[in-house]
Structures are given as C-alpha cells and as structure tokens.
Design an enzyme around this catalytic site. Structure first.
Site, PDB file in Angstrom:
ATOM      1  N   SER A  41      -7.965  -9.726  -1.856  1.00 24.65           N
ATOM      2  CA  SER A  41      -7.950  -9.338  -0.447  1.00 24.65           C
ATOM      3  C   SER A  41      -7.305 -10.430   0.394  1.00 24.65           C
ATOM      4  CB  SER A  41      -9.380  -9.074   0.047  1.00 24.65           C
ATOM      5  OG  SER A  41      -9.429  -9.175   1.454  1.00 24.65           O
ATOM      6  N   ARG A  42      -6.300 -10.044   1.187  1.00 31.04           N
ATOM      7  CA  ARG A  42      -5.624 -11.020   2.047  1.00 31.04           C
ATOM      8  C   ARG A  42      -6.571 -11.518   3.134  1.00 31.04           C
ATOM      9  NH1 ARG A  42      -1.322  -7.131   1.917  1.00 31.04           N
ATOM     10  NH2 ARG A  42      -2.969  -5.770   2.628  1.00 31.04           N
ATOM     11  N   ASN A  43      -7.441 -10.604   3.617  1.00 28.52           N
ATOM     12  CA  ASN A  43      -8.388 -11.024   4.657  1.00 28.52           C
ATOM     13  C   ASN A  43      -9.374 -12.054   4.111  1.00 28.52           C
ATOM     14  OD1 ASN A  43      -7.798  -9.317   7.156  1.00 28.52           O
ATOM     15  ND2 ASN A  43      -7.717  -7.828   5.492  1.00 28.52           N
TER      16      ASN A  43
ATOM     17  N   ASP B  60     -15.694  -0.427   0.813  1.00 28.67           N
ATOM     18  CA  ASP B  60     -14.556  -1.318   1.093  1.00 28.67           C
ATOM     19  C   ASP B  60     -15.043  -2.724   1.445  1.00 28.67           C
ATOM     20  OD1 ASP B  60     -11.900  -1.909   1.255  1.00 28.67           O
ATOM     21  OD2 ASP B  60     -11.472  -0.687   3.017  1.00 28.67           O
TER      22      ASP B  60
ATOM     23  N   LYS C 209      -5.031   0.076   8.477  1.00 25.35           N
ATOM     24  CA  LYS C 209      -6.380  -0.377   8.851  1.00 25.35           C
ATOM     25  C   LYS C 209      -6.257  -1.400   9.972  1.00 25.35           C
ATOM     26  CE  LYS C 209      -8.307   0.439   4.207  1.00 25.35           C
ATOM     27  NZ  LYS C 209      -8.792  -0.138   2.945  1.00 25.35           N
TER      28      LYS C 209
ATOM     29  N   ARG D 189      11.741   0.059   7.639  1.00 19.47           N
ATOM     30  CA  ARG D 189      12.693  -0.529   8.598  1.00 19.47           C
ATOM     31  C   ARG D 189      13.692  -1.376   7.807  1.00 19.47           C
ATOM     32  NH1 ARG D 189       9.023  -5.316  11.358  1.00 19.47           N
ATOM     33  NH2 ARG D 189       8.147  -5.974   9.395  1.00 19.47           N
TER      34      ARG D 189
ATOM     35  N   GLU E  37      -4.839  -7.691   8.337  1.00 16.80           N
ATOM     36  CA  GLU E  37      -5.050  -6.999   9.618  1.00 16.80           C
ATOM     37  C   GLU E  37      -6.257  -7.533  10.385  1.00 16.80           C
ATOM     38  OE1 GLU E  37      -3.018  -4.974  10.984  1.00 16.80           O
ATOM     39  OE2 GLU E  37      -2.202  -3.495   9.586  1.00 16.80           O
TER      40      GLU E  37
ATOM     41  N   TRP F  13       0.826  -1.207   0.000  1.00 19.34           N
ATOM     42  CA  TRP F  13       0.000   0.000   0.000  1.00 19.34           C
ATOM     43  C   TRP F  13       0.867   1.266   0.000  1.00 19.34           C
ATOM     44  CZ3 TRP F  13      -3.643   1.995  -2.164  1.00 19.34           C
ATOM     45  CH2 TRP F  13      -4.547   2.916  -1.643  1.00 19.34           C
TER      46      TRP F  13
ATOM     47  N   LYS G 159     -14.224  -3.833   8.257  1.00 16.31           N
ATOM     48  CA  LYS G 159     -14.593  -4.683   7.108  1.00 16.31           C
ATOM     49  C   LYS G 159     -13.624  -5.842   6.929  1.00 16.31           C
ATOM     50  CE  LYS G 159     -11.192  -3.301   4.441  1.00 16.31           C
ATOM     51  NZ  LYS G 159     -10.120  -4.125   3.877  1.00 16.31           N
TER      52      LYS G 159
HETATM   53  N1  LIG Z   1      -2.419  -3.611   0.337  1.00 16.07           N
HETATM   54  C1  LIG Z   1      -3.583  -3.015   0.226  1.00 16.07           C
HETATM   55  O1  LIG Z   1      -4.324  -3.240  -0.739  1.00 16.07           O
HETATM   56  C2  LIG Z   1      -4.021  -2.029   1.279  1.00 16.07           C
HETATM   57  C3  LIG Z   1      -4.965  -1.071   0.925  1.00 16.07           C
HETATM   58  C4  LIG Z   1      -5.412  -0.185   1.868  1.00 16.07           C
HETATM   59  C5  LIG Z   1      -4.907  -0.238   3.162  1.00 16.07           C
HETATM   60  N2  LIG Z   1      -3.980  -1.177   3.481  1.00 16.07           N
HETATM   61  C6  LIG Z   1      -3.460  -1.164   4.866  1.00 16.07           C
HETATM   62  O2  LIG Z   1      -2.128  -0.662   4.855  1.00 16.07           O
HETATM   63  C7  LIG Z   1      -1.359  -1.311   5.870  1.00 16.07           C
HETATM   64  C8  LIG Z   1      -0.134  -1.950   5.213  1.00 16.07           C
HETATM   65  O3  LIG Z   1      -0.608  -2.910   4.292  1.00 16.07           O
HETATM   66  P1  LIG Z   1       0.328  -3.498   3.156  1.00 16.07           P
HETATM   67  O4  LIG Z   1      -0.547  -4.247   2.239  1.00 16.07           O
HETATM   68  O5  LIG Z   1       1.203  -2.447   2.579  1.00 16.07           O
HETATM   69  O6  LIG Z   1       1.193  -4.523   4.021  1.00 16.07           O
HETATM   70  P2  LIG Z   1       2.620  -5.095   3.710  1.00 16.07           P
HETATM   71  O7  LIG Z   1       2.743  -6.299   4.566  1.00 16.07           O
HETATM   72  O8  LIG Z   1       2.842  -5.198   2.244  1.00 16.07           O
HETATM   73  O9  LIG Z   1       3.616  -3.953   4.258  1.00 16.07           O
HETATM   74  C9  LIG Z   1       3.665  -3.613   5.614  1.00 16.07           C
HETATM   75  C10 LIG Z   1       4.739  -2.565   5.836  1.00 16.07           C
HETATM   76  O10 LIG Z   1       4.760  -2.258   7.236  1.00 16.07           O
HETATM   77  C11 LIG Z   1       6.086  -2.375   7.693  1.00 16.07           C
HETATM   78  N3  LIG Z   1       6.121  -2.761   9.100  1.00 16.07           N
HETATM   79  C12 LIG Z   1       5.519  -3.826   9.669  1.00 16.07           C
HETATM   80  N4  LIG Z   1       5.810  -3.855  10.983  1.00 16.07           N
HETATM   81  C13 LIG Z   1       6.622  -2.803  11.222  1.00 16.07           C
HETATM   82  C14 LIG Z   1       7.284  -2.305  12.386  1.00 16.07           C
HETATM   83  N5  LIG Z   1       7.176  -2.921  13.561  1.00 16.07           N
HETATM   84  N6  LIG Z   1       8.015  -1.177  12.274  1.00 16.07           N
HETATM   85  C15 LIG Z   1       8.134  -0.557  11.093  1.00 16.07           C
HETATM   86  N7  LIG Z   1       7.545  -0.975   9.953  1.00 16.07           N
HETATM   87  C16 LIG Z   1       6.798  -2.092  10.028  1.00 16.07           C
HETATM   88  C17 LIG Z   1       6.733  -3.432   6.791  1.00 16.07           C
HETATM   89  O11 LIG Z   1       8.140  -3.357   6.829  1.00 16.07           O
HETATM   90  C18 LIG Z   1       6.139  -3.041   5.437  1.00 16.07           C
HETATM   91  O12 LIG Z   1       6.869  -1.953   4.886  1.00 16.07           O
HETATM   92  C19 LIG Z   1      -2.286  -2.330   6.540  1.00 16.07           C
HETATM   93  O13 LIG Z   1      -2.820  -1.755   7.704  1.00 16.07           O
HETATM   94  C20 LIG Z   1      -3.379  -2.546   5.495  1.00 16.07           C
HETATM   95  O14 LIG Z   1      -4.612  -2.925   6.071  1.00 16.07           O
HETATM   96  C21 LIG Z   1      -3.511  -2.059   2.570  1.00 16.07           C
HETATM   97  O1  LIG Z   2      -5.855  -7.244   1.209  1.00 20.86           O
HETATM   98  P1  LIG Z   2      -6.688  -6.707   2.313  1.00 20.86           P
HETATM   99  O2  LIG Z   2      -7.741  -7.657   2.779  1.00 20.86           O
HETATM  100  O3  LIG Z   2      -5.842  -6.149   3.413  1.00 20.86           O
HETATM  101  O4  LIG Z   2      -7.511  -5.461   1.727  1.00 20.86           O
HETATM  102  C1  LIG Z   2      -6.800  -4.372   1.225  1.00 20.86           C
HETATM  103  C2  LIG Z   2      -7.586  -3.108   1.337  1.00 20.86           C
HETATM  104  O5  LIG Z   2      -7.972  -2.851   2.670  1.00 20.86           O
HETATM  105  C3  LIG Z   2      -8.762  -3.030   0.416  1.00 20.86           C
HETATM  106  O6  LIG Z   2      -9.365  -1.779   0.499  1.00 20.86           O
END
Ligand SMILES: NC(=O)c1ccc[n+]([C@@H]2O[C@H](COP(=O)([O-])OP(=O)(O)OC[C@H]3O[C@@H](n4cnc5c(N)ncnc54)[C@H](O)[C@@H]3O)[C@@H](O)[C@H]2O)c1
Ligand SMILES: O=P(O)(O)OC[C@H](O)CO
EC number: 1.1.1.94
Length: 308
Positions: A228-230, A218, A82, A34, A255, A14, A165
């Site tokens: 979606s991973r969830n 969402d 999230k 990190r 999450e 993200w 969600k």
């Molecule tokens: N991927 C999506 O489609 C998406 C969309 C919207 C929101 N989100 C939300 O964004 C957040 C990140 O999701 P993602 O898909 O990028 O996950 P991801 O696993 O791809 O990346 C997570 C990031 O967080 C960092 N991280 C984890 N623990 C850490 C710590 N203790 N200290 C510092 N950095 C740390 C990791 O190094 C990595 O850069 C989540 O809360 C997710 O719900 C994701």
């Molecule tokens: O892959 P998920 O389930 O973390 O969903 C990613 C985003 O939250 C979608 O909006």
C-alpha cells in the site's frame, strides 16, 4: 455472458489490473490515458461501460472534457478512484453522477492491492449503485475464479470506505514504522473504523457498509501491507523521511495525502470529530513528529467507547 465494450480511463496500476480482468473475461477493452495515442472520443464511442481509474486530481478535468463528447444513451459509468475533490469535497461518483444524471453510476471498491490482482491472486471487491441492474452487469463483467465481485446498494458508503481507509493506512504505517506493537495497531485500526463510520453517517452512508469488504476489508489490507502506497507514506515518515522525500520515490498515487486535507475541511464544516485524521494531517504538514502525534492521541480526554 454477452461481450461488452469497455472504455477505461487511465493507464495506471489499477486501470491496467481492471483492464486485464475484463479482457480475460472476453470483453473488448479500449484504454485512454493522457498523452496516449487513442483519442478520448474513440474510447467512448458506443461503449457499454466507461470505467475511470484515474487519480482524484484528474477526475473533474476528464468529466468536463467528456460532457461535450457523444455517448451512447445506455452507457454505465464505473468509478474506481479513491479520493475526494479538494474544491467541493465531493466523492468521484458524485462528480460523475452530477455531470451525467441520466446514466447509471457504479462504484467499484474493495481490498484490491493491484500488484496482487495482476498476479491473479484471489481477491474480492464490491460494485455499488442505486441502479441494481447496472451493478449486476458490472459484477458479471469482472467476476472470475480469482476475482469475486459482490453487489451493494450503498454507493456512497462503499466509496467512502475505500477513500477514508487511506488515511488510516498512513497512520498504520507510522504505527509499524515506530514499532509500537500489535496492541497499538489493533487499537488504531479499530478506532480508525469508528472514525470512518462517524464520517460516513454524516455523509448519509449506511453503517453496516463499513463492516464489509470496502470498509473493514480494505482497512485490513492497506493497514497491513507494504504494497500500500498510503501505508508506505506513514512507514517511511516514521523512519525520518519528509513527505516530499517519500512522495518523490513512491510508485503511483497515495490518495490519503490529499484526502486528509479535504476531510479536515469537511469535518470542520460539519462538526465531525476526527482525532486520528487530525494527527495524520498535522504529521503530513510537518507540524508534529510521529511520536508527538502518538502522544496527542494517547493523551486525549478519556471517554466511553461509544456515545450511547
Ligand atoms: N493501485 C491500486 O492498488 C489501487 C486499487 C484500488 C483503487 N486504486 C485507486 O485508483 C486510482 C488510481 O490509482 P493507481 O494506483 O492506478 O495510480 P497510478 O498513479 O498508477 O495511475 C494514475 C493514473 O491517473 C492518471 N491521471 C492522473 N492525473 C490525471 C489527470 N489530471 N488527467 C488525466 N489522467 C490523470 C495517470 O496518467 C495514470 O494513468 C487512485 O484513486 C487509487 O486510490 C488503486
Ligand atoms: O496503494 P494504496 O494505499 O493506494 O492502496 C491500494 C488500494 O486502495 C487497496 O485496496
């Protein structure tokens, strides 16, 4: 618009999708992760916007590190995480605002599967803040012909929509994995939304926010997409895998697994009825099978659809 400097915290799926959107709009983007080569203080220096897209497990830690680093007085914080804090049950924006009370905090949340956004497929999102000017600036920074950004004055409602969600997406994955059909899925998602609204009302969120992009939007995206991973957690558990087996091969963070646990705690403290979340929690804990969870939900006491 004027070019802004944006520090992005996290380099996951993200964070990188949002970094690309801002870069494509001509903004200067610096990324901290990190283990990365760029220091946190270099990323924060003179940043107009600090956007956090790290997993919930890292939020409190990074906030503590940043409290002692110099920041521009006008820096806007944007949170795209999230999740809920396991210790306090706080949302990420509450953690950021608590640590930086004099800075505007903006929540960015919506139906935003990052894999689609990175392909420049059309999508919409919401930026919500008590500070309207800050939300409007963030809206301009990320808006483009493939990413439509709306403002909203209810940050807690927008944040909870995206957070809650995830639990329903796990349940929807189970529903599809068990091949329960379209009627079952419609019932689950609709009652899931009712459960989200009930939790949100207890938290002080506006009900109408849950019927917008960050809530219903969402919910529709994640409950219907194998991206979606969830959803994948529920789908694969319905296929017979354990949670440990699913998480071992999941790309990135689901999450909903931690959120579910935190929500059980909060619902007990505040006497909120969360029957779907309870069954998802029992499934994740290995206390019930997917079929038993379904049966528990179907055989609850019959009742009116709404409490009038
Ligand atoms: N991927 C999506 O489609 C998406 C969309 C919207 C929101 N989100 C939300 O964004 C957040 C990140 O999701 P993602 O898909 O990028 O996950 P991801 O696993 O791809 O990346 C997570 C990031 O967080 C960092 N991280 C984890 N623990 C850490 C710590 N203790 N200290 C510092 N950095 C740390 C990791 O190094 C990595 O850069 C989540 O809360 C997710 O719900 C994701
Ligand atoms: O892959 P998920 O389930 O973390 O969903 C990613 C985003 O939250 C979608 O909006």
């Amino acid at each position: 618009m004027q070019k802004t400097t944006i520090g992005i915290l996290g380099a996951g799926a993200w964070a990188m999708a949002l970094a690309n959107l801002a870069t494509d709009n001509g903004h200067e983007v610096r990324i901290w992760s990190r283990g990365g080569k760029v220091s946190l203080s270099a990323v924060l220096q003179n940043a107009d916007i600090i956007l956090s897209a790290i997993s919930m497990t890292g939020v409190s830690e990074i906030v503590s590190q940043m409290e002692f680093l110099p920041l521009s007085a006008k820096t806007i914080f944007v949170t795209a995480t999230k999740g809920l804090d396991p210790q306090t049950t706080c949302t990420p924006s509450q953690i950021w605002q608590g640590a930086f009370p004099d800075h505007p905090v903006v929540v960015l949340s919506g139906p935003n599967l990052s894999a689609e956004i990175r392909q420049s497929l059309p999508a919409a999102t919401v930026v919500a803040s008590k500070n309207q000017k800050a939300a409007q600036l963030v809206q301009q920074v990320f808006s483009s012909s493939c990413f439509r950004v709306y403002t909203n004055p209810d940050p807690i409602g927008v944040e909870l929509g995206g957070t809650l969600k995830n639990i329903m997406a796990i349940a929807a994955g189970v529903c599809d994995g068990l091949h329960l059909g379209t009627n079952a899925k419609a019932a689950l998602v609709t009652r899931g939304l009712t459960e989200m609204v009930r939790i949100g009302q207890n938290w002080g969120a506006k009900t109408e926010t849950f019927y917008g992009l960050s809530g219903l939007g969402d919910l529709l995206a994640t409950c219907n997409s194998p991206l979606s991973r969830n959803y994948q957690v529920g789908y694969q558990m319905a296929g017979g895998k354990t949670l440990v087996e699913v998480l071992a091969n999941l790309p990135g963070t689901a999450e909903g697994v931690n959120t579910c646990q935190v929500l059980i705690k909060r619902a007990q403290e505040h006497s909120i009825a969360i029957p779907i979340t309870e069954q998802v929690y029992a499934l994740l804990q290995g206390e019930v099978t997917p079929r038993q969870a379904l049966e528990e939900l179907m055989l609850r006491d019959i009742k009116p659809e709404y409490n009038c």
